[in-house]
Design an enzyme around this catalytic site. Structure first.
Site, PDB file in Angstrom:
ATOM      1  N   ASP A  25      43.396 -19.675  51.019  1.00 12.38           N
ATOM      2  CA  ASP A  25      44.390 -18.873  50.341  1.00 12.38           C
ATOM      3  C   ASP A  25      45.365 -19.748  49.597  1.00 12.38           C
ATOM      4  O   ASP A  25      45.776 -19.622  48.545  1.00 12.38           O
ATOM      5  CB  ASP A  25      45.043 -17.958  51.207  1.00 12.38           C
ATOM      6  CG  ASP A  25      45.846 -16.929  50.440  1.00 12.38           C
ATOM      7  OD1 ASP A  25      45.262 -16.214  49.792  1.00 12.38           O
ATOM      8  OD2 ASP A  25      46.847 -16.886  50.766  1.00 12.38           O
ATOM      9  N   LYS A  69      46.247 -20.605  45.606  1.00 11.94           N
ATOM     10  CA  LYS A  69      47.512 -20.814  44.864  1.00 11.94           C
ATOM     11  C   LYS A  69      47.870 -21.994  44.256  1.00 11.94           C
ATOM     12  O   LYS A  69      48.683 -22.126  43.097  1.00 11.94           O
ATOM     13  CB  LYS A  69      48.790 -20.409  46.077  1.00 11.94           C
ATOM     14  CG  LYS A  69      48.503 -18.897  46.707  1.00 11.94           C
ATOM     15  CD  LYS A  69      49.575 -18.816  47.862  1.00 11.94           C
ATOM     16  CE  LYS A  69      49.415 -17.373  48.358  1.00 11.94           C
ATOM     17  NZ  LYS A  69      50.572 -16.864  49.381  1.00 11.94           N
TER      18      LYS A  69
END
Length: 920
Positions: free
Chosen positions: A775, A779
């Site tokens: 995750d 980003k």
């Protein structure tokens, strides 16, 4: 009671010959099918109205007084007032076919007339609903030699007989049925003649078609008398004289009509008169009509002849709407319109008024009021001279733009060429050719360079127009003076109508801005110097959307957006609650109207045409939800309601949903999402998506993909757009891992902290999704690409915190049970950091200078900003040319449904404020 007085049968051949000669038709002898037609065409101007004895005496008395005023006044004992009364004591009511469509509705009309407190009333009525169509159908059948015309005429008879039986009794009923029977027999004779000849003249058709009005007027007048009202009825063919004006129109002869009205009033001094609409006579006393939908025109003419106080047109709608309510569900009823505004609206397709209705009343400043007979509580729309606009209203654009109308099924013809410039007579030749083929030009537009002229005509006429122009300019086309005669089919006209709106700064800009926001391309523009309308030509398929767009801009909030929520899970549900709490405030204070038109989950979806009640959307989804269908959902939110701007908010983490973004943007749908899959997915798809975004007026916002509610993307975008150069972006991007390492202190074990974070809801259901670092890598990729680095997700090295032996563990429970056995490895790293006066932090880094990124566990001095965090806060440091020695730091909560939904909400508000400007 009003009766038709029969004329002698010797008049019949004369009137019949007069009609035949007038229309120059083949001779049809009176002997053909006339054995039962002794009173056929009993009128011309010899129709009379019979009255009860007491009315006859009044008629005789009035006539004598009228005659006596021509004698020497000195011989009279006292001045005698003329019995002809006109002026504002009269009010005019007009009731259309729908209003008198049944016996009950006729009774309702009678009640309205009786309750009107005006001293004198003239009531203009149409034929009963569908009767005029039935009468024209009789003529068509007879001309086609279709024997069924007799049965069709019997149906007309039965309709009126049953209506009369239900409403009348005694002498009134007997008198009307006698008249009806005689009229039907006469019509049978005339239709028989038409049947044998195989042809009926226009005058014959007008005579036949006008009977519906004669019958409805007689029935209503009898009902009023039954209710105790002294009333008579007027056959307006005895009064109203018109002359043909071409193009299926007629012009009233006001001078002759006024003389005949005066004569009629001398003989019929009743204070309540029921008059026939639609029908009239020519100067030769030949029956004619005011053409289709002419009853409104009849009422307006009568209003002018009587110098009436007001003309009220009763219909089946509440008044004149700001737009067609069938196309724009939130159209509003207008309180007032000027005569000019009403004229423009009727010309451009507003069906409430006949286009010529306004003309007769204008010269006498007689107002027209449109009322709904089925909703007497509605005040209606008043049409009058332009009202004075108060000072406070001058700043309101809506005060100048009253309504919008459309005309469909048009084609645009464009004649262009360098040889047109400065050549006198070119435009004249163009429109002479158009006139020769009988085409109607709806709109004309010409550039000041004189290089081209374009105009709109009905699509059914465009082939003939193009052919005529090519023939007329064949030599100019061959010589190259004209380059082309081009036809653009499938067009519609959108007109904005308002008093002096064109001289008001900002109206045109607002109109075209609204069209731009809705992604509507304008093909041609016309604006008259009268300043009453601005007309644009657009694609037919864009017409309804364009109408909704401009109406929304002028009549709803400044910005209205239809919202579709995809994924009502934790974030989606929280967003819906935030919208519920804030929507009314936004609408009132910032004129932003966010309407949630649909909510779709994995299995069910909830759709609404006007906006979902967010106070109980969960209950509504359970009760009224239907099977989830993403394609149907998108179509509904985007196309089946009155709001032109559409945004889809993807609150899922689905790659499948993200794959639709490009298509949605391409069709003019804005997209807002916290879903990272699109911006961190395959590079080619990302580049294609961003290219489309930059080329259109469609927006794609994704602030919450990186920092939840923190303004990370917004800050980065501002730095780049103001010319700063990004050197490095470094941050703690995971609220989960921030919490874990902020809590991983002293003697606490790593597994203990992970269990605590899971129990508190900070982690995903499977904590490995957070500990793996993917995750954070997504980003990092999103930020890197925003900085211009063309990196794939696979280009980012990621240090996973999941021990290798546990990566393949089947269940979450197994993972959590085995995790403590690996605590010693990470505990050793923590101890080493503490010994050096440092802390462990899990960070993502974008190294723009070296065009790379990395996700890993790093050590920072305890004085470093990254070491000062608490809880699940995120922190991001931007090192740029401007912020080189001291990085620009953004810090705050970076996880949780409230802050993530808040970030999405922020994007919604940003969309509202940026609509119409190219996305960046």
């Amino acid at each position: 009671m009003a009766l038709l007085t029969p004329i002698s049968s010797s008049y019949l051949p004369r009137l019949y010959s007069q009609l035949a000669a007038h229309d120059a038709v083949a001779e049809i002898k009176s002997r053909i099918c006339l054995s039962n037609a002794s009173s056929l065409l009993q009128r011309g101007l010899t129709f009379k109205a019979g009255f009860p004895s007491h009315l006859e005496r009044r008629e005789s008395y009035n006539f004598k007084v009228s005659a006596s005023v021509t004698t020497d006044v000195s011989t009279l004992e006292a001045p005698v007032k003329s019995p002809i009364v006109k002026g504002d004591t009269w009010s005019i009511h007009k009731f259309g076919g729908t209003c008198v469509g049944t016996a009950q509705r006729i009774q309702n009309v009678a009640n309205i007339v009786m309750e009107d407190g005006s001293e004198r009333k003239l009531v203009v009525v149409s034929a009963m609903s569908k009767v005029t169509d039935m009468m024209y159908d009789l003529i068509e059948k007879a001309q086609s030699r279709d024997d069924s015309y007799e049965l069709a005429l019997d149906a007309v008879y039965e309709k009126h007989k049953l209506t009369a039986v239900e409403l009348l009794d005694g002498v009134e009923l007997a008198s009307f049925l006698s008249t009806l029977t005689r009229d039907i027999n006469n019509l049978k004779a005339m239709l028989c003649a038409i049947y044998i000849a195989g042809h009926g003249t226009e005058s014959f058709s007008a005579f036949v078609a006008g009977h519906g009005e004669l019958w409805s007027a007689q029935i209503l007048s009898a009902v009023l008398r039954k209710g105790g009202i002294e009333c008579t009825w007027m056959d307006t063919r005895d009064v109203l004289i018109v002359t043909p004006a071409g193009s299926n129109q007629v012009d009233p002869d006001y001078e002759e009509s006024e003389q005949r009205l005066d004569n009629w009033l001398l003989k019929n001094p009743s204070k309540v008169v029921v008059a026939t609409g639609f029908i009239a006579s020519t100067p030769q006393n030949i029956p004619t009509t005011l053409k289709r939908d002419g009853s409104d025109f009849s009422a307006a003419i009568m209003g002018a002849l009587f110098r009436a106080r007001q003309v009220t047109i009763w219909t089946d709608v509440d008044g004149v709407y700001s737009a067609d309510p069938r196309k724009v569900s939130e159209a509003v009823v207008l309180d007032t319109l000027s005569y000019q505004e009403a004229w423009e609206m009727s010309y451009f397709g507003a069906n409430v008024l006949h286009p010529r209705t306004i003309i007769p009343v204008m010269q006498y400043d007689i107002p027209i009021v449109i009322r709904n007979i089925f909703n007497l509580s509605a005040p209606g729309t008043k049409i009058c001279r332009a009202p004075f606009i108060e000072k406070e209203e001058k700043q309101k654009l809506v005060a100048y733009v009253k309504g919008f109308a459309t005309i469909d099924n048009l084609a645009l013809v464009n004649v262009e060429g360098t040889g047109m410039a400065g050549v006198p007579g070119t435009a004249s030749a163009i429109f002479a050719a158009v006139k020769d083929v009988g085409a109607n030009v709806i709109m004309i537009s010409q550039a000041s360079s004189e290089h081209s002229v374009c105009f709109a005509v009905p699509e059914k006429e465009v082939k003939a127009v193009a052919k005529a122009l090519e023939a007329r300019f064949r030599q100019a086309l061959s010589a190259g003076r004209l380059s082309q005669v081009a036809v653009i089919p499938n067009c519609s006209i959108l007109a904005a109508v308002g008093q002096k709106m064109a001289s008001t700064p900002g109206v045109s800009a607002t109109l075209f801005n609204a069209l731009a926001k809705a992604n509507i391309n304008v093909r041609a523009i016309a604006q008259g110097s009268s300043e009453y309308n601005i007309t644009v030509v657009i694609k037919r398929e864009d017409c309804v959307r364009a109408l909704k767009a401009v109406h929304s801009r002028f009549y709803l909030s400044k910005t209205s957006i239809a919202v579709g929520i995809i994924g009502p899970g934790l974030i989606g549900a929280t967003l819906l609650n935030q919208l519920r709490d804030q929507a009314a405030v936004l609408k009132e204070k910032s004129k932003t109207d966010l309407r949630v038109m649909g909510i779709i989950g994995t299995n069910k979806m909830l759709l609404s045409d006007t906006g979902i009640d967010l106070s109980n959307w969960k209950e509504l989804q359970k009760e009224k939800g239907e099977k989830a269908d993403l394609e149907k959902f998108v179509h509904h939110v985007h196309g089946s309601h009155f709001i032109p701007n559409t945004v889809l908010v993807d609150c899922t983490s689905s790659t499948e949903v993200a794959d639709h973004y490009h298509d949605w943007l391409h069709t003019g749908i804005h997209v807002i999402t916290p879903n990272k899959k699109a911006n961190s997915g395959p590079l080619d798809k990302y580049l294609k998506l961003r290219a489309l975004q930059r080329q259109s007026f469609t927006h794609y916002f994704y602030e919450a993909t990186v920092g939840a509610g923190l303004p990370i993307m917004h800050t980065l975008r501002d730095l780049l757009q103001t010319g700063d150069k990004i050197i490095r972006i470094e941050g703690i991007f995971s609220g989960t891992l921030s919490y874990i390492f902020n809590s991983f202190v002293d003697t606490r074990s790593f597994s203990e902290v992970v269990m605590e974070a899971k129990a508190a809801g900070y982690t995903e259901p499977d904590p490995r999704d957070d500990l793996a670092g993917t995750d954070v890598a997504r980003k990092v990729i999103i930020l890197a690409r925003e900085c211009g680095l063309n990196l794939e997700l696979s280009d980012i090295p990621v240090q996973s915190l999941v021990p290798d032996p546990l990566k393949e563990t089947a269940s979450v429970d197994d993972f959590m049970q085995q995790l403590p056995s690996f605590d010693s490895d990470i505990a050793a790293k923590r101890q080493a950091a503490e010994d050096a006066g440092e802390v462990l932090r899990y960070v993502g880094v974008v190294d723009v200078t070296n065009q790379k990124g990395v996700v890993e566990l790093r050590r920072y001095k305890k004085q470093h900003p990254f070491a000062q965090l608490s809880g699940s806060d995120n922190i991001i440091a931007f090192t740029t040319e401007r912020y080189n020695k001291q990085p620009l730091i953004v810090r705050g909560p970076g996880a949780g449904a409230e802050v993530t939904a808040g970030g999405v909400f922020s994007d919604l508000l940003r969309l509202a404020s940026n609509l119409g400007a190219p996305s960046c």
